[in-house]
Write an enzyme that holds these catalytic residues in place. Structure first.
Site, PDB file in Angstrom:
ATOM      1  N   CYS A 128     124.145  56.795  67.781  1.00  0.00           N
ATOM      2  CA  CYS A 128     123.556  57.668  68.683  1.00  0.00           C
ATOM      3  C   CYS A 128     122.402  58.383  68.300  1.00  0.00           C
ATOM      4  O   CYS A 128     121.563  59.161  68.869  1.00  0.00           O
ATOM      5  CB  CYS A 128     124.432  58.390  69.777  1.00  0.00           C
ATOM      6  SG  CYS A 128     125.945  57.653  70.081  1.00  0.00           S
ATOM      7  N   CYS A 136     130.893  62.112  81.788  1.00  0.00           N
ATOM      8  CA  CYS A 136     130.446  61.054  80.615  1.00  0.00           C
ATOM      9  C   CYS A 136     128.925  60.499  80.950  1.00  0.00           C
ATOM     10  O   CYS A 136     128.587  60.291  82.142  1.00  0.00           O
ATOM     11  CB  CYS A 136     131.435  59.752  80.750  1.00  0.00           C
ATOM     12  SG  CYS A 136     133.207  60.254  80.765  1.00  0.00           S
ATOM     13  N   LYS A 184     123.307  62.433  80.382  1.00  0.00           N
ATOM     14  CA  LYS A 184     124.374  62.290  81.290  1.00  0.00           C
ATOM     15  C   LYS A 184     123.862  61.678  82.443  1.00  0.00           C
ATOM     16  O   LYS A 184     124.542  60.711  83.211  1.00  0.00           O
ATOM     17  CB  LYS A 184     124.893  63.714  82.042  1.00  0.00           C
ATOM     18  CG  LYS A 184     125.623  63.709  83.062  1.00  0.00           C
ATOM     19  CD  LYS A 184     127.057  63.221  83.273  1.00  0.00           C
ATOM     20  CE  LYS A 184     127.461  62.413  84.107  1.00  0.00           C
ATOM     21  NZ  LYS A 184     126.880  61.149  84.839  1.00  0.00           N
ATOM     22  N   HIS A 239     122.010  56.502  78.448  1.00  0.00           N
ATOM     23  CA  HIS A 239     122.173  56.703  76.972  1.00  0.00           C
ATOM     24  C   HIS A 239     122.046  55.457  76.245  1.00  0.00           C
ATOM     25  O   HIS A 239     123.416  54.700  75.838  1.00  0.00           O
ATOM     26  CB  HIS A 239     123.420  57.414  76.485  1.00  0.00           C
ATOM     27  CG  HIS A 239     123.704  57.704  75.110  1.00  0.00           C
ATOM     28  ND1 HIS A 239     122.798  57.633  74.183  1.00  0.00           N
ATOM     29  CD2 HIS A 239     124.922  57.794  74.500  1.00  0.00           C
ATOM     30  CE1 HIS A 239     123.312  57.807  73.089  1.00  0.00           C
ATOM     31  NE2 HIS A 239     124.594  57.940  73.141  1.00  0.00           N
TER      32      HIS A 239
END
Ligand code: COA
Length: 387
Positions: free
Chosen positions: A86, A209, A331, A335
């Site tokens: 990430c 998440c 959030k 992502h």
């Protein structure tokens, strides 16, 4: 640094569940970045490029950095793919800034890309796990949400806290995402909704998440001297730092903070010669709500165990003392793994030039981005300002 780097252009696709394939997403972000440069610009002037991507999902293209030269329309350009989970985008920026600082490159394109939603749920779970410790933790069934669930449990237990601050991170970031036309989720939520959402990995619920998203982002960097040829308002990279930690969470000294974030921040602040108090806003890696609290503490904007109270006080809202994730963060904005670190730089570019629209942080003159790989095994931190 010998030559200071500056951003002169930035592009971004919508993040979300998108019909486009990886090449179309990449091309769209690159064209937008080139089109955003204020004065006439020849793509052939670009002398290095980096593509941040995990190569997630169905496309799994190795050697994919060559796509960047194609989409830029500069055959033969030197291209490098950067993969640090990430944090791939943050590390691609790190490489670009150092290439410019050393004088080995003058105009560098950095793009980030991920196509995540073109595979089955089972395959998706496989890909989400590749950035953790595959030898023990993954074999034992630990998912990414599971790792952050462990960190959240340890944090709430150590500081004797409830889930309210986690929920507040989600509420704030959804509120900001609702103002971002590129965000995966453009809807506000209430704190009760976040607290009552179905559990994913205790104590984390659905609204703790980040989602699984497709998307791409790109930024064009130049040395300060060259940047002035293209724009009167370059966004300067004042300092950058990167660090790593043990891949396996079980081998870390603690579960309530990331050493890699602390080290990367220390290097970034030292190289920028900046103080925490001079930063106008933060873009932090909130892949799960607990990660935003850990980031505030690791980066030195809250004392240990105090990020929850800071968040509940409203200080991290867009109109607060230290706004955090005005674009909605991972959030709400989403992502798409390789694109995330580059997307943070895109947000800084617009905020510091005053062109962020309804989500503009008033008077923003400097910013910090924080991009974490996996569960804290790698981290890149960058500090920016506008002249
Ligand atoms: N936040 C809020 N809503 C979410 C969401 C999230 N993170 N993820 C999905 N939703 C919503 C969807 O929009 C959908 O809403 P709808 O019914 O109104 O259309 C609904 O929840 C179901 O979506 P679905 O995609 O079927 O959810 P899922 O159960 O397959 O996945 C998670 C939910 C949380 C497991 C998944 O988003 C996830 O794995 N997130 C973490 C990704 C990750 O680990 N990234 C790497 C970080 S290091």
């Amino acid at each position: 640094m010998v030559h200071r780097a500056a951003i002169v252009g930035a592009g971004h696709t919508r993040f979300g569940v998108l019909p486009e394939g990886p090449r179309a997403l990449l091309g769209s972000a690159v064209r937008q970045a080139l089109g955003s440069v204020d004065r006439a610009f020849e793509p052939s002037a670009v002398d290095r490029s980096y593509l941040a991507s995990l190569g997630f999902g169905g496309w799994q293209i190795g050697n994919s950095s060559a796509l960047l030269a194609e989409e830029l329309g500069v055959p033969g350009l030197a291209c490098v793919r950067v993969e640090n989970a990430c944090a791939s985008g943050g590390f691609a920026l790190h490489e670009a800034v150092h290439a410019i600082a050393s004088g080995s490159a003058d105009l560098v394109l950095v793009a980030g890309l991920e196509k995540m939603t073109d595979v089955s749920n089972a395959r998706r779970r496989f890909w989400l796990g590749v950035s953790g410790d595959t030898e023990w933790e993954r074999q034992a069934g630990l998912t990414f949400a599971g790792v952050y669930g462990l960190l959240a449990s340890a944090y709430l237990d150590r500081y004797r806290l409830g889930r309210e601050a986690l929920a507040e991170v989600a509420v704030k970031n959804h509120e900001n995402g609702a103002l971002n036309p590129n965000a995966h989720f453009q809807k506000r939520i209430e704190r009760e909704q976040a607290l009552r959402s179905p559990r994913v990995a205790d104590p984390l619920g659905l609204y703790d998440c980040c989602p699984v998203s497709d998307g791409a982002a790109a930024v064009l960097l130049a040395s300060t001297e060259t940047a002035k040829r293209y724009t009167d308002t370059p966004v300067y990279v004042d300092g950058i730092g990167a660090a790593s930690d043990r891949l396996a969470v079980q081998e870390r000294a603690e579960l309530t903070g990331f050493e890699a974030s602390r080290r990367a921040a220390e290097t970034a602040f030292r190289s920028a010669g900046a103080e925490r108090g001079s930063i106008s806003f933060l873009e932090v890696h909130d892949c799960f709500t607990i990660a935003e609290l850990l980031a505030l503490e690791d980066l030195g904007f809250a004392g240990r165990g105090e990020a929850g109270a800071l968040t509940l006080s409203g200080a991290t809202r867009r109109d607060g003392r230290i706004p955090v994730n005005p674009d909605g963060g991972l959030k709400a904005k989403g992502h798409p793994i390789g694109a995330t670190g580059v997307s943070q730089a895109y947000e800084v570019f617009h905020q510091l030039r005053g062109s962020a629209g309804p989500r503009q942080v008033p008077g923003a003159r400097s910013a910090l981005t924080h991009n974490v790989g996996g569960a804290g095994a790698t981290c890149a931190v960058t500090i920016y300002s506008v002249g």
